[in-house]
Design a protein around this motif. Structure first.
Motif, PDB file in Angstrom:
ATOM      1  N   GLY A 140      92.313  84.888  29.608  1.00  0.00           N
ATOM      2  CA  GLY A 140      92.341  83.980  28.471  1.00  0.00           C
ATOM      3  C   GLY A 140      93.366  84.376  27.422  1.00  0.00           C
ATOM      4  O   GLY A 140      94.058  85.392  27.532  1.00  0.00           O
ATOM      5  N   PRO A 141      93.483  83.597  26.374  1.00  0.00           N
ATOM      6  CA  PRO A 141      94.464  83.868  25.308  1.00  0.00           C
ATOM      7  C   PRO A 141      94.024  85.034  24.441  1.00  0.00           C
ATOM      8  O   PRO A 141      92.869  85.465  24.485  1.00  0.00           O
ATOM      9  CB  PRO A 141      94.473  82.559  24.513  1.00  0.00           C
ATOM     10  CG  PRO A 141      93.112  81.990  24.725  1.00  0.00           C
ATOM     11  CD  PRO A 141      92.708  82.367  26.120  1.00  0.00           C
ATOM     12  N   PRO A 142      94.929  85.569  23.623  1.00  0.00           N
ATOM     13  CA  PRO A 142      94.527  86.608  22.668  1.00  0.00           C
ATOM     14  C   PRO A 142      93.443  86.081  21.736  1.00  0.00           C
ATOM     15  O   PRO A 142      93.389  84.877  21.444  1.00  0.00           O
ATOM     16  CB  PRO A 142      95.826  86.889  21.889  1.00  0.00           C
ATOM     17  CG  PRO A 142      96.923  86.397  22.774  1.00  0.00           C
ATOM     18  CD  PRO A 142      96.366  85.245  23.540  1.00  0.00           C
ATOM     19  N   PRO A 143      92.571  86.957  21.257  1.00  0.00           N
ATOM     20  CA  PRO A 143      91.483  86.502  20.377  1.00  0.00           C
ATOM     21  C   PRO A 143      91.986  85.730  19.156  1.00  0.00           C
ATOM     22  O   PRO A 143      91.340  84.785  18.709  1.00  0.00           O
ATOM     23  CB  PRO A 143      90.803  87.815  19.964  1.00  0.00           C
ATOM     24  CG  PRO A 143      91.108  88.764  21.069  1.00  0.00           C
ATOM     25  CD  PRO A 143      92.476  88.394  21.563  1.00  0.00           C
ATOM     26  N   GLU A 144      93.135  86.138  18.632  1.00  0.00           N
ATOM     27  CA  GLU A 144      93.677  85.459  17.448  1.00  0.00           C
ATOM     28  C   GLU A 144      94.545  84.254  17.817  1.00  0.00           C
ATOM     29  O   GLU A 144      95.088  83.588  16.937  1.00  0.00           O
ATOM     30  CB  GLU A 144      94.510  86.440  16.607  1.00  0.00           C
ATOM     31  CG  GLU A 144      93.774  87.696  16.171  1.00  0.00           C
ATOM     32  CD  GLU A 144      93.736  88.754  17.269  1.00  0.00           C
ATOM     33  OE1 GLU A 144      94.415  88.575  18.304  1.00  0.00           O
ATOM     34  OE2 GLU A 144      93.007  89.753  17.115  1.00  0.00           O
ATOM     35  N   GLY A 145      94.723  84.007  19.107  1.00  0.00           N
ATOM     36  CA  GLY A 145      95.569  82.904  19.556  1.00  0.00           C
ATOM     37  C   GLY A 145      97.008  83.291  19.753  1.00  0.00           C
ATOM     38  O   GLY A 145      97.711  82.684  20.560  1.00  0.00           O
ATOM     39  N   GLU A 146      97.476  84.309  19.034  1.00  0.00           N
ATOM     40  CA  GLU A 146      98.839  84.799  19.174  1.00  0.00           C
ATOM     41  C   GLU A 146      98.889  86.246  18.705  1.00  0.00           C
ATOM     42  O   GLU A 146      97.973  86.732  18.030  1.00  0.00           O
ATOM     43  CB  GLU A 146      99.812  83.944  18.361  1.00  0.00           C
ATOM     44  CG  GLU A 146      99.459  83.856  16.881  1.00  0.00           C
ATOM     45  CD  GLU A 146     100.259  82.794  16.145  1.00  0.00           C
ATOM     46  OE1 GLU A 146     100.645  81.804  16.799  1.00  0.00           O
ATOM     47  OE2 GLU A 146     100.495  82.960  14.944  1.00  0.00           O
ATOM     48  N   ILE A 147      99.947  86.953  19.085  1.00  0.00           N
ATOM     49  CA  ILE A 147     100.083  88.372  18.762  1.00  0.00           C
ATOM     50  C   ILE A 147     101.436  88.585  18.095  1.00  0.00           C
ATOM     51  O   ILE A 147     102.447  88.008  18.507  1.00  0.00           O
ATOM     52  CB  ILE A 147      99.977  89.241  20.030  1.00  0.00           C
ATOM     53  CG1 ILE A 147      98.641  89.005  20.732  1.00  0.00           C
ATOM     54  CG2 ILE A 147     100.117  90.713  19.688  1.00  0.00           C
ATOM     55  CD1 ILE A 147      98.484  89.805  22.001  1.00  0.00           C
ATOM     56  N   THR A 148     101.444  89.439  17.083  1.00  0.00           N
ATOM     57  CA  THR A 148     102.673  89.758  16.364  1.00  0.00           C
ATOM     58  C   THR A 148     103.071  91.204  16.642  1.00  0.00           C
ATOM     59  O   THR A 148     102.226  92.105  16.628  1.00  0.00           O
ATOM     60  CB  THR A 148     102.484  89.566  14.845  1.00  0.00           C
ATOM     61  OG1 THR A 148     102.110  88.211  14.593  1.00  0.00           O
ATOM     62  CG2 THR A 148     103.779  89.868  14.096  1.00  0.00           C
ATOM     63  N   GLY A 149     104.349  91.409  16.903  1.00  0.00           N
ATOM     64  CA  GLY A 149     104.844  92.755  17.146  1.00  0.00           C
ATOM     65  C   GLY A 149     106.355  92.755  17.239  1.00  0.00           C
ATOM     66  O   GLY A 149     107.024  91.794  16.852  1.00  0.00           O
TER      67      GLY A 149
END
Length: 254
Positions: free
Chosen positions: A57-66
């Protein structure tokens, strides 16, 4: 009127089958079915397990920053936060392609990535589902990822796979039957992984690289999906281990 004999002889136009022939046929049918059922069971025991990989599934927050490391393959470096350690997440596209072209344009920037995970044990890969762009407002100071930690030189036995299918995009995503698919994915830029028979620092999956830290050497495509012995240095990037191959491959049975 003719009557069938009581035993030992069958006449086709009589409706009744002699008892001894009927018993013989029932024994034969039961033995025939039992033999094939047993054979199917024994063959099934020798079949490779499809593994525990799956779409997570998708990341828990819907998107990831890095931020992004480009070599050996695009990896999203996510800084540590309270209650969450730093992460290094392998990236691939949704087809049999990597994301190197897109990642190249985002070097040195804070990046937002969306998609969905495939996961098998400690192997995890984010399949970029469209969103991969620089943040609208760049932070004044980008988080600086920790420098790689050298874990020494290792001689490992295992299998070269493409990280996407091995993590669960295909089941099974390992083994000789998957060789052509693995080579297509790796040639298209999907990060290759080494599935080791023994763990290093508790990890059994390694992102593969050349000795100088670049992409996996092309000659290793001939060694995918079969047991193989490789030598090289292992380094840690956050929670990801990278296997930098610098020796010749040997068949795993030798």
């Amino acid at each position: 009127m003719l009557k069938p004999p009581e035993r030992g002889f069958f006449v086709g136009y009589f409706k009744k089958v002699p008892a001894d022939i009927r018993r013989l046929m029932l024994v034969f049918i039961a033995t025939f079915i039992g033999t094939f059922a047993a054979a199917a069971f024994v063959l099934a025991l020798d079949t490779d397990s499809p593994g525990s990989g799956s779409f997570a599934g998708p990341p828990p927050e819907g998107e990831i920053t890095g931020t992004i490391d480009l070599l050996p393959y695009p990896v999203l470096r996510v800084a540590a936060s309270p209650g969450s350690p730093a992460r290094a997440i392998m990236l691939a596209g949704t087809g049999k392609f990597g994301v190197s072209d897109r990642a190249e344009k985002l070097k040195g920037k804070s990046v937002v990535v969306g998609g969905f995970f495939v996961k098998r044990g400690d192997l995890e890969m984010l399949l970029v589902g469209g969103k991969m762009k620089a943040e609208d407002e760049q932070p004044a100071d980008l988080p600086v990822p920790q420098a790689p930690e050298d874990l020494g030189r290792w001689r490992l036995t295992g299998e070269i796979c493409d990280g996407k299918c091995a993590a669960g995009a295909m089941r099974p995503g390992t083994g000789l039957a998957h060789k052509a698919c693995a080579n297509l994915c790796i040639s298209g830029g999907v990060p290759p992984v080494f599935v080791s028979t023994a763990p290093v620092e508790g990890r059994s999956f390694f992102l593969m690289a050349s000795a100088d830290g670049g992409p996996m050497p092309a000659w290793l495509l001939n060694k995918t999906a079969i047991p193989v012995v490789l030598e090289g240095r292992v380094e840690r990037r956050d929670d990801l281990l990278v296997f930098k191959v610098d020796g010749q491959a040997k068949d795993g049975g030798t």
